[in-house]
Design a protein around this motif. Structure first.
Motif, PDB file in Angstrom:
ATOM      1  N   PHE A  72       3.359   3.480  50.717  1.00 28.13           N
ATOM      2  CA  PHE A  72       4.796   4.398  49.644  1.00 28.13           C
ATOM      3  C   PHE A  72       5.425   4.250  50.462  1.00 28.13           C
ATOM      4  CE2 PHE A  72       1.190   6.838  52.175  1.00 28.13           C
ATOM      5  CZ  PHE A  72       1.932   7.335  52.830  1.00 28.13           C
ATOM      6  N   LYS A 127       8.703   7.741  51.066  1.00 31.65           N
ATOM      7  CA  LYS A 127       9.476   8.461  50.923  1.00 31.65           C
ATOM      8  C   LYS A 127      10.924   9.141  51.270  1.00 31.65           C
ATOM      9  CE  LYS A 127       5.716  11.236  49.548  1.00 31.65           C
ATOM     10  NZ  LYS A 127       5.589  12.305  48.633  1.00 31.65           N
ATOM     11  N   GLU A 175       0.456  12.716  52.751  1.00 33.25           N
ATOM     12  CA  GLU A 175       0.769  12.162  51.765  1.00 33.25           C
ATOM     13  C   GLU A 175      -0.953  11.368  51.606  1.00 33.25           C
ATOM     14  OE1 GLU A 175       2.119   9.835  48.135  1.00 33.25           O
ATOM     15  OE2 GLU A 175       2.813  11.324  49.057  1.00 33.25           O
ATOM     16  N   TRP A 218      -3.123   8.508  49.935  1.00 32.32           N
ATOM     17  CA  TRP A 218      -2.824   7.032  49.981  1.00 32.32           C
ATOM     18  C   TRP A 218      -4.202   6.748  49.072  1.00 32.32           C
ATOM     19  CZ3 TRP A 218      -4.163   2.742  53.019  1.00 32.32           C
ATOM     20  CH2 TRP A 218      -3.651   1.012  52.828  1.00 32.32           C
TER      21      TRP A 218
END
Length: 199
Positions: free
Chosen positions: A60, A62, A76, A78
């Motif tokens: 991911f 950000k 986060e 995941w």
């Protein structure tokens, strides 16, 4: 003259090295990072690679506007649902005006397959005699904490009466010790249920 500001610092907080994602984690790993200055970065990404490879994939990303400015940093959750069980390395990639920097790696394992029974339980002849051990062996080491909390139920087949037991474990073996002498129940059959044994 114009000088580019240096990249922000970044601390890869969790998961710590030797992390383990089990079936009870519901395919989710909480990733926390902190110690950064959002004015000195453009984005932070989590990358993963199977152990002993250099095949880094993006998990991911950000961007700076999505990052928390609080002291606890950004967390986060995941999802690893699409990943196969196995050993992985994780790292964070920080992008800034000056380029890219990486954090230290965090190694761990995704292991969602529960322990399976190995061979036949003891006693192997299915007849309990004085001095017999009631035990189960598994195909991997088990987590031996909390074994006496609803993990093993021993009951009489004739009337369903539950017989108290104590449960011990070591490596891949679980041993059940009845707290009542089973020899007191002549010609009785017993049912033993072993469930939710974690690895």
């Amino acid at each position: 003259a114009m000088f580019l500001s240096p990249c922000s610092d970044l601390v890869f907080n969790t998961p710590a090295d030797n992390w383990n994602c089990k079936s009870s984690d519901n395919n989710t790993i909480a990733v926390n990072f902190k110690g950064y200055d959002v004015s000195k970065l453009t984005s932070v990404a989590l990358e993963y690679s199977p152990k002993n490879t250099d095949n880094w994939q993006n998990a991911f990303t950000k961007n700076a506007a999505q990052l928390s400015t609080g002291a606890n940093g950004t967390t986060e959750n995941w999802s690893v649902a699409a990943l196969a069980d196995g050993e992985y390395n994780l790292r964070l990639r920080l992008n800034c005006a000056n380029g890219v920097t990486y954090t230290q790696r965090s190694a761990g394992v995704i292991d969602r397959k529960p322990p399976g029974l190995l061979g036949k339980r003891q006693p192997t002849d299915d007849t309990y005699s004085a001095g017999d051990e009631i035990s189960f062996s598994f195909d991997e080491s088990i987590n031996t904490s909390g074994l006496n909390v609803n993990k093993v139920v021993l009951s009489r087949v004739s009337n369903g009466t539950v017989i108290p037991v104590s449960v011990n474990g070591y490596q891949n073996k679980l041993v059940v010790v009845p707290q009542t002498d089973l020899l007191n129940f002549q010609n009785e059959r017993f049912r033993i249920v072993v469930q939710n044994i974690p690895d």
